[in-house]
Design a protein around this motif. Structure first.
Motif, PDB file in Angstrom:
ATOM      1  N   PHE A 287     -17.521  80.957 107.826  1.00  0.00           N
ATOM      2  CA  PHE A 287     -16.243  80.464 108.346  1.00  0.00           C
ATOM      3  C   PHE A 287     -16.465  79.304 109.310  1.00  0.00           C
ATOM      4  N   ALA A 288     -17.469  79.441 110.153  1.00  0.00           N
ATOM      5  CA  ALA A 288     -17.759  78.355 111.096  1.00  0.00           C
ATOM      6  C   ALA A 288     -18.102  77.075 110.342  1.00  0.00           C
ATOM      7  N   ASP A 289     -18.883  77.214 109.305  1.00  0.00           N
ATOM      8  CA  ASP A 289     -19.218  76.033 108.501  1.00  0.00           C
ATOM      9  C   ASP A 289     -17.973  75.430 107.859  1.00  0.00           C
ATOM     10  N   ALA A 290     -17.156  76.298 107.300  1.00  0.00           N
ATOM     11  CA  ALA A 290     -15.952  75.811 106.622  1.00  0.00           C
ATOM     12  C   ALA A 290     -14.996  75.154 107.613  1.00  0.00           C
ATOM     13  N   LEU A 291     -14.896  75.759 108.787  1.00  0.00           N
ATOM     14  CA  LEU A 291     -14.013  75.196 109.809  1.00  0.00           C
ATOM     15  C   LEU A 291     -14.547  73.850 110.276  1.00  0.00           C
ATOM     16  N   ALA A 292     -15.853  73.798 110.386  1.00  0.00           N
ATOM     17  CA  ALA A 292     -16.460  72.521 110.793  1.00  0.00           C
ATOM     18  C   ALA A 292     -16.123  71.442 109.782  1.00  0.00           C
ATOM     19  N   ARG A 293     -16.216  71.816 108.531  1.00  0.00           N
ATOM     20  CA  ARG A 293     -15.930  70.813 107.498  1.00  0.00           C
ATOM     21  C   ARG A 293     -14.471  70.395 107.521  1.00  0.00           C
ATOM     22  N   SER A 294     -13.581  71.358 107.715  1.00  0.00           N
ATOM     23  CA  SER A 294     -12.152  71.058 107.564  1.00  0.00           C
ATOM     24  C   SER A 294     -11.508  70.520 108.832  1.00  0.00           C
ATOM     25  N   SER A 295     -12.140  70.754 109.979  1.00  0.00           N
ATOM     26  CA  SER A 295     -11.451  70.407 111.212  1.00  0.00           C
ATOM     27  C   SER A 295     -12.326  69.743 112.252  1.00  0.00           C
ATOM     28  N   VAL A 296     -13.326  70.495 112.689  1.00  0.00           N
ATOM     29  CA  VAL A 296     -14.104  70.032 113.844  1.00  0.00           C
ATOM     30  C   VAL A 296     -14.796  68.713 113.560  1.00  0.00           C
ATOM     31  N   GLU A 297     -15.276  68.596 112.340  1.00  0.00           N
ATOM     32  CA  GLU A 297     -15.966  67.365 111.971  1.00  0.00           C
ATOM     33  C   GLU A 297     -15.059  66.156 112.200  1.00  0.00           C
ATOM     34  N   ASN A 298     -13.860  66.274 111.741  1.00  0.00           N
ATOM     35  CA  ASN A 298     -12.941  65.146 111.911  1.00  0.00           C
ATOM     36  C   ASN A 298     -12.621  64.899 113.374  1.00  0.00           C
ATOM     37  N   ASP A 299     -12.444  66.012 114.125  1.00  0.00           N
ATOM     38  CA  ASP A 299     -12.133  65.858 115.547  1.00  0.00           C
ATOM     39  C   ASP A 299     -13.260  65.112 116.267  1.00  0.00           C
ATOM     40  N   LEU A 300     -14.481  65.552 115.991  1.00  0.00           N
ATOM     41  CA  LEU A 300     -15.601  64.941 116.707  1.00  0.00           C
ATOM     42  C   LEU A 300     -15.867  63.516 116.241  1.00  0.00           C
ATOM     43  N   LYS A 301     -15.624  63.291 114.984  1.00  0.00           N
ATOM     44  CA  LYS A 301     -15.785  61.922 114.500  1.00  0.00           C
ATOM     45  C   LYS A 301     -14.805  60.986 115.200  1.00  0.00           C
TER      46      LYS A 301
END
Lengths: 197, 201
Positions: A159-173
């Motif tokens: 779930f953490a990986d999936a969340l990172a892909r769908s959300s956190v990645e974009n936020d941090l980018k």
């Protein structure tokens, strides 16, 4: 012979069971069904089974009720699937459950959840929505607490990986365009490590 | 130790809480369960049958053909077919135990058949006596009304709200008694609209 004391006790026990647990069981159903009518069906069937098996209800009844509701829900989904094919064009009165009507349901967390295998999804729902511990989840799913711990550990990681892909990645980018996906994943895994363990 | 928030919190925040489930929904669930229980009580000789009223909602009339009734006397035993349905009226004496019945399925269109129907706020509670200040009186009520809240059995007559001073409720009553069977609920706007519509408002 009818045992009068047993009979009174059964109704009294059911009263207490329903009074104490009607809300969590209906909420459980509402979180997993598309309409209020579906949720009410599942909750009513769950408690009807509890009434008919009142002598088998354990001292800690909520996980047991969730286990019953889970089976009822599975049957309901199979039945509804068949029914939907027949009546999709006729149904006009279904009211969406409040959670499913909310905007949060369209957010990245739900997208991440939906990308996981069904077994992982249900484990995480039982943790997040029903706020159950491993022992209780074991009762619901009919497995050992140890198996729950192992599966949950893996489900959380996925779930953490999936969340990172769908959300956190974009936020941090957005904050730092130079970060890579690998950076983001590593950061999120670190944040996740130890949570709930 | 975690260095960040639990991602599962993102799911938790989007979930309906158990204390947020609508009372009207619970009433419908309760009514469906009651149907099954009453059917079981009538069909199976091995299922206990109550013949004595549980000091429940008082006075039940004959209304409709949907619900089955049960004659209540003392202890358990063979049941006689009883009157049909359960909408409280002042005509039955709850003390006799003769009119105890299961609930009708919750149906707001039946509201005009009740003696008293209103949207009100509790101003005082003394024992089982609850005083309401009527906000909208749809039928038979206005100003201040004091009613008796009878002891209930969730299994047979559905849940009764936990009345609190200052709390707002949608209430039906008959013979001075607040009705159970899902016909008295904690206020919510959507249900109030449904009730108003039942009176053409």
């Amino acid at each position: 012979m009818i045992n009068q004391q047993t009979g009174r006790s059964a109704l009294a026990r059911f009263d207490a069971l329903f009074t104490d647990h009607q809300r969590p069981i209906l909420a459980y159903a509402m979180r997993r069904t598309p309409t209020l009518a579906d949720a009410e069906d599942v909750a009513a069937e769950t408690f009807t089974i509890a009434w008919r098996k009142i002598e088998a209800v354990p001292a800690d009844p909520l996980p047991w009720l969730y286990a019953v509701a889970r089976r009822v829900l599975a049957n309901h989904r199979r039945g509804r699937s068949r029914l939907e094919r027949l009546t999709a064009l006729l149904r006009v009165d279904d009211v969406p459950t409040p959670m499913l009507a909310g905007e949060d349901h369209d957010g990245p967390a739900f997208a991440a959840l939906a990308s996981l295998p069904p077994a992982d999804q249900e484990l995480l729902r039982l943790v997040a929505w029903e706020e159950l511990g491993n022992q209780e989840i074991a009762v619901v799913l009919g497995v050992t607490p140890n198996a729950v711990a192992i599966r949950l550990h893996r489900a959380r990681a996925r779930f953490a990986d999936a969340l990172a892909r769908s959300s956190v990645e974009n936020d941090l980018k957005d904050l730092d365009p130079s970060r890579t996906s690998a950076d983001v994943k590593g950061t999120h895994r670190a944040a996740w490590k130890g949570v709930g363990e | 130790m975690p260095t960040g928030s639990d991602p599962v919190d993102r799911l938790r925040a989007a979930s309906i809480r158990a204390d947020e489930v609508p009372d009207a929904s619970l009433a419908r669930v309760s009514a469906r369960i009651q149907e099954h229980i009453m059917t079981d009580l009538q069909k199976s000789p091995t299922v206990p049958r109550f013949r004595r009223p549980l000091a429940l909602v008082g006075g039940f009339a004959l209304v409709g053909a949907l619900a089955l009734a049960v004659g209540f006397g003392s202890g358990f035993g063979v049941q006689k077919p009883g009157p049909i349905a359960a909408v409280p009226t002042p005509t039955d004496d709850p003390g006799t135990g003769g009119g105890m019945a299961s609930c009708l399925m919750y149906d707001p269109t039946l509201l005009p058949t009740f003696e008293i129907v209103f949207d009100g706020t509790v101003t005082a509670i003394e024992g089982d006596q609850v005083t309401f200040q009527v906000g909208t009186g749809w039928k038979g009520a206005g100003g201040s009304v004091t009613l008796t809240v009878p002891e209930t059995s969730v299994a047979l007559t559905g849940p009764m709200p936990d009345f609190e001073v200052g709390g707002r409720y949608l209430v039906t009553a008959a013979g001075g008694n607040v009705n159970g069977c899902g016909y008295t609920l904690a206020y919510d706007a959507a249900t109030a609209v449904t009730w108003a519509a039942a009176f053409g408002n």
